[in-house]
Design an enzyme around this catalytic site. Structure first.
Site, PDB file in Angstrom:
ATOM      1  N   THR A  14       0.858  -1.194   0.000  1.00  0.00           N
ATOM      2  CA  THR A  14       0.000   0.000   0.000  1.00  0.00           C
ATOM      3  C   THR A  14       0.884   1.231   0.000  1.00  0.00           C
ATOM      4  O   THR A  14       1.768   1.368   0.846  1.00  0.00           O
ATOM      5  CB  THR A  14      -0.910   0.042   1.247  1.00  0.00           C
ATOM      6  OG1 THR A  14      -0.100  -0.037   2.424  1.00  0.00           O
ATOM      7  CG2 THR A  14      -1.948  -1.055   1.227  1.00  0.00           C
TER       8      THR A  14
ATOM      9  N   ASN B 291       1.543   4.701   1.033  1.00  0.00           N
ATOM     10  CA  ASN B 291       1.023   5.599   2.070  1.00  0.00           C
ATOM     11  C   ASN B 291       1.320   7.042   1.683  1.00  0.00           C
ATOM     12  O   ASN B 291       2.428   7.343   1.236  1.00  0.00           O
ATOM     13  CB  ASN B 291       1.681   5.289   3.417  1.00  0.00           C
ATOM     14  CG  ASN B 291       1.385   3.868   3.917  1.00  0.00           C
ATOM     15  OD1 ASN B 291       1.254   2.938   3.131  1.00  0.00           O
ATOM     16  ND2 ASN B 291       1.292   3.719   5.219  1.00  0.00           N
TER      17      ASN B 291
ATOM     18  N   GLU C  82      -3.723   4.726   2.965  1.00  0.00           N
ATOM     19  CA  GLU C  82      -2.940   3.681   2.300  1.00  0.00           C
ATOM     20  C   GLU C  82      -3.635   3.224   1.046  1.00  0.00           C
ATOM     21  O   GLU C  82      -4.771   2.766   1.097  1.00  0.00           O
ATOM     22  CB  GLU C  82      -2.810   2.477   3.209  1.00  0.00           C
ATOM     23  CG  GLU C  82      -2.247   2.792   4.543  1.00  0.00           C
ATOM     24  CD  GLU C  82      -2.179   1.546   5.383  1.00  0.00           C
ATOM     25  OE1 GLU C  82      -2.237   0.447   4.829  1.00  0.00           O
ATOM     26  OE2 GLU C  82      -2.076   1.701   6.591  1.00  0.00           O
TER      27      GLU C  82
HETATM   28  C1  LIG Z   1      -8.429  -2.002   0.738  1.00  0.00           C
HETATM   29  C2  LIG Z   1      -7.865  -2.061   2.120  1.00  0.00           C
HETATM   30  C3  LIG Z   1      -8.686  -2.380   3.186  1.00  0.00           C
HETATM   31  C4  LIG Z   1      -8.166  -2.451   4.484  1.00  0.00           C
HETATM   32  N1  LIG Z   1      -9.004  -2.759   5.520  1.00  0.00           N
HETATM   33  C5  LIG Z   1      -8.500  -2.859   6.778  1.00  0.00           C
HETATM   34  C6  LIG Z   1      -9.339  -3.191   7.887  1.00  0.00           C
HETATM   35  O1  LIG Z   1     -10.554  -3.371   7.738  1.00  0.00           O
HETATM   36  N2  LIG Z   1      -8.782  -3.283   9.118  1.00  0.00           N
HETATM   37  C7  LIG Z   1      -7.439  -3.082   9.326  1.00  0.00           C
HETATM   38  O2  LIG Z   1      -6.993  -3.199  10.449  1.00  0.00           O
HETATM   39  N3  LIG Z   1      -6.618  -2.738   8.306  1.00  0.00           N
HETATM   40  C8  LIG Z   1      -7.118  -2.626   7.042  1.00  0.00           C
HETATM   41  N4  LIG Z   1      -6.295  -2.288   6.000  1.00  0.00           N
HETATM   42  C9  LIG Z   1      -4.935  -1.846   6.292  1.00  0.00           C
HETATM   43  C10 LIG Z   1      -3.917  -2.944   6.345  1.00  0.00           C
HETATM   44  O3  LIG Z   1      -3.903  -3.522   7.611  1.00  0.00           O
HETATM   45  C11 LIG Z   1      -2.630  -2.189   6.035  1.00  0.00           C
HETATM   46  O4  LIG Z   1      -2.590  -1.982   4.653  1.00  0.00           O
HETATM   47  C12 LIG Z   1      -1.399  -2.820   6.542  1.00  0.00           C
HETATM   48  O5  LIG Z   1      -1.370  -2.715   7.940  1.00  0.00           O
HETATM   49  C13 LIG Z   1      -0.134  -2.236   5.945  1.00  0.00           C
HETATM   50  O6  LIG Z   1       0.261  -1.046   6.542  1.00  0.00           O
HETATM   51  P1  LIG Z   1       1.611  -0.297   6.161  1.00  0.00           P
HETATM   52  O7  LIG Z   1       1.397   0.424   4.864  1.00  0.00           O
HETATM   53  O8  LIG Z   1       1.840   0.676   7.275  1.00  0.00           O
HETATM   54  O9  LIG Z   1       2.703  -1.307   6.043  1.00  0.00           O
HETATM   55  C14 LIG Z   1      -6.790  -2.205   4.694  1.00  0.00           C
HETATM   56  C15 LIG Z   1      -5.958  -1.882   3.607  1.00  0.00           C
HETATM   57  C16 LIG Z   1      -6.477  -1.811   2.331  1.00  0.00           C
HETATM   58  C17 LIG Z   1      -5.571  -1.462   1.188  1.00  0.00           C
HETATM   59  N1  LIG Z   2       0.236  -2.163  -6.283  1.00  0.00           N
HETATM   60  C1  LIG Z   2       0.859  -1.340  -5.451  1.00  0.00           C
HETATM   61  N2  LIG Z   2       0.155  -0.382  -4.791  1.00  0.00           N
HETATM   62  C2  LIG Z   2       0.788   0.465  -3.942  1.00  0.00           C
HETATM   63  N3  LIG Z   2       2.110   0.439  -3.687  1.00  0.00           N
HETATM   64  C3  LIG Z   2       2.867  -0.477  -4.318  1.00  0.00           C
HETATM   65  C4  LIG Z   2       2.266  -1.401  -5.226  1.00  0.00           C
HETATM   66  N4  LIG Z   2       3.247  -2.205  -5.712  1.00  0.00           N
HETATM   67  C5  LIG Z   2       4.389  -1.806  -5.140  1.00  0.00           C
HETATM   68  N5  LIG Z   2       4.196  -0.758  -4.305  1.00  0.00           N
HETATM   69  C6  LIG Z   2       5.291  -0.130  -3.519  1.00  0.00           C
HETATM   70  O1  LIG Z   2       5.230  -0.717  -2.222  1.00  0.00           O
HETATM   71  C7  LIG Z   2       5.273   0.308  -1.226  1.00  0.00           C
HETATM   72  C8  LIG Z   2       4.412  -0.037  -0.031  1.00  0.00           C
HETATM   73  O2  LIG Z   2       4.687  -1.268   0.562  1.00  0.00           O
HETATM   74  P1  LIG Z   2       4.278  -1.488   2.080  1.00  0.00           P
HETATM   75  O3  LIG Z   2       4.696  -2.893   2.383  1.00  0.00           O
HETATM   76  O4  LIG Z   2       2.859  -1.102   2.295  1.00  0.00           O
HETATM   77  O5  LIG Z   2       5.261  -0.536   2.821  1.00  0.00           O
HETATM   78  P2  LIG Z   2       5.000   0.744   3.747  1.00  0.00           P
HETATM   79  O6  LIG Z   2       4.643   0.201   5.089  1.00  0.00           O
HETATM   80  O7  LIG Z   2       6.279   1.510   3.737  1.00  0.00           O
HETATM   81  O8  LIG Z   2       3.856   1.520   3.152  1.00  0.00           O
HETATM   82  C9  LIG Z   2       4.712   1.541  -1.901  1.00  0.00           C
HETATM   83  O9  LIG Z   2       5.187   2.720  -1.276  1.00  0.00           O
HETATM   84  C10 LIG Z   2       5.207   1.384  -3.328  1.00  0.00           C
HETATM   85  O10 LIG Z   2       6.506   1.931  -3.449  1.00  0.00           O
HETATM   86 MG   LIG Z   3       1.877   0.809   2.956  1.00  0.00          MG
END
Ligand SMILES: Cc1cc2nc3c(=O)[nH]c(=O)nc-3n(C[C@H](O)[C@H](O)[C@H](O)COP(=O)(O)O)c2cc1C
Ligand SMILES: Nc1ncnc2c1ncn2[C@@H]1O[C@H](COP(=O)(O)OP(=O)(O)O)[C@@H](O)[C@H]1O
Ligand SMILES: [Mg+2]
Length: 254
Positions: free
Chosen positions: A44, A46, A132
């Site tokens: 995701t 961010n 995210e």
């Molecule tokens: C479409 C989508 C739906 C999500 N729904 C939830 C949810 O219902 N509950 C939750 O705790 N996290 C939810 N998440 C967040 C994930 O837990 C989160 O992407 C993950 O913790 C990664 O975080 P990071 O970018 O800090 O690594 C969702 C993420 C996405 C992309």
């Molecule tokens: N389909 C995708 N959607 C969003 N980010 C992606 C995707 N594919 C690769 N990435 C890369 O992965 C990174 C996010 O990975 P993630 O594990 O969520 O790390 P973080 O906790 O730092 O957000 C994004 O910042 C981007 O550089």
């Molecule tokens: Mg992320």
């Protein structure tokens, strides 16, 4: 905790984004907690949540929309269905020697479908709000998150292994610090806590499919790549929103 109820396949009115949508959010892609790819297999992107200050009553939850990334840093080639990053230092050097660059000279941003979460990730109990965004392949490409029909599950073939295949999600080359523009077009559901990580991943897989089906409707497809071509629903406002979505200032090169 997630209620034990079936999921609706489409979210939001068929007539198109209803107020407060479309919401414009923009920012550089920043580091999150590093869980998306590593723990969930769902990267995701961010971005800082500051832009949400203009929408104080917007609830936490899962939304769908469209995104574009600064094409001087990240190129998604629709024809080849491939993406690559651009090194800004190299680009600058090439421009100084007056060489033509294949990737960024006059490059136009590609619009892609997206699903996103806004909130505190109750499964992880975050104390700061995050935005995210999971970017998906164009709607014309096969969906990596489509449900696997019973019997087609590789791990279940020819043996008694009860393990189900883990869904796969779109993985692009990393684009940290690249400017990302997002138009949020509709709301899908609240954020939940889950009994397991697998249950969270499965709900996010369904979110991807709900987002894709929702965006296929004509009044939403106009926001996507090529979507304006023949639609009577392509109003002046849609044109303006798409212009904003694909506009990146030269300063984002720095
Ligand atoms: C479409 C989508 C739906 C999500 N729904 C939830 C949810 O219902 N509950 C939750 O705790 N996290 C939810 N998440 C967040 C994930 O837990 C989160 O992407 C993950 O913790 C990664 O975080 P990071 O970018 O800090 O690594 C969702 C993420 C996405 C992309
Ligand atoms: N389909 C995708 N959607 C969003 N980010 C992606 C995707 N594919 C690769 N990435 C890369 O992965 C990174 C996010 O990975 P993630 O594990 O969520 O790390 P973080 O906790 O730092 O957000 C994004 O910042 C981007 O550089
Ligand atoms: Mg992320």
């Amino acid at each position: 905790m997630r209620p034990d109820t079936p999921r609706a396949p489409i979210a939001g009115p068929d007539t198109g984004p209803a107020s407060p949508f479309p919401i414009r959010l923009s920012g550089p892609v920043i580091k999150g907690f590093g869980r998306g790819s590593k723990e969930l297999g769902i990267p995701t992107a961010n971005i800082p949540p500051d832009g949400l200050d203009a929408y104080p009553s917007l609830e936490s939850g899962v939304y769908y929309g469209v995104v574009a990334l600064d094409p001087t840093r990240f190129v998604y080639d629709l024809a080849a269905e491939k993406a690559h990053t651009v090194d800004p230092a190299k680009e600058e050097a090439e421009q100084q020697t007056q060489q033509q660059s294949d990737s960024s000279a006059g490059a136009v941003a590609t619009i892609l479908p997206a699903v996103l979460s806004i909130g505190y990730n109750p499964f992880y109990k975050n104390t700061v709000r995050s935005v995210e965004i999971h970017i998906m392949p164009p709607l014309s490409s096969p969906s990596p998150t489509a449900a696997v029909p019973p019997g087609d599950d590789d791990n279940n073939n020819n043996n008694n292994n009860k393990q189900h295949r883990r869904p796969s999600f779109c993985k692009l080359p990393d684009f940290y610090s690249t400017q990302l523009n997002l138009l949020i077009l509709g709301y899908i559901r609240p954020e939940y806590d889950y009994v397991s990580l697998e249950a969270l991943v499965e709900d996010i897989r369904v979110d991807c499919e709900v987002a894709r089906q929702s965006l296929r409707r004509e009044a939403y497809a106009v926001y996507l790549e090529g979507g304006l071509a023949s639609s009577a629903l392509a109003t002046g406002e849609v044109v303006q929103d798409k212009r904003w979505l694909t506009a990146f200032s030269a300063t984002s090169l720095l």
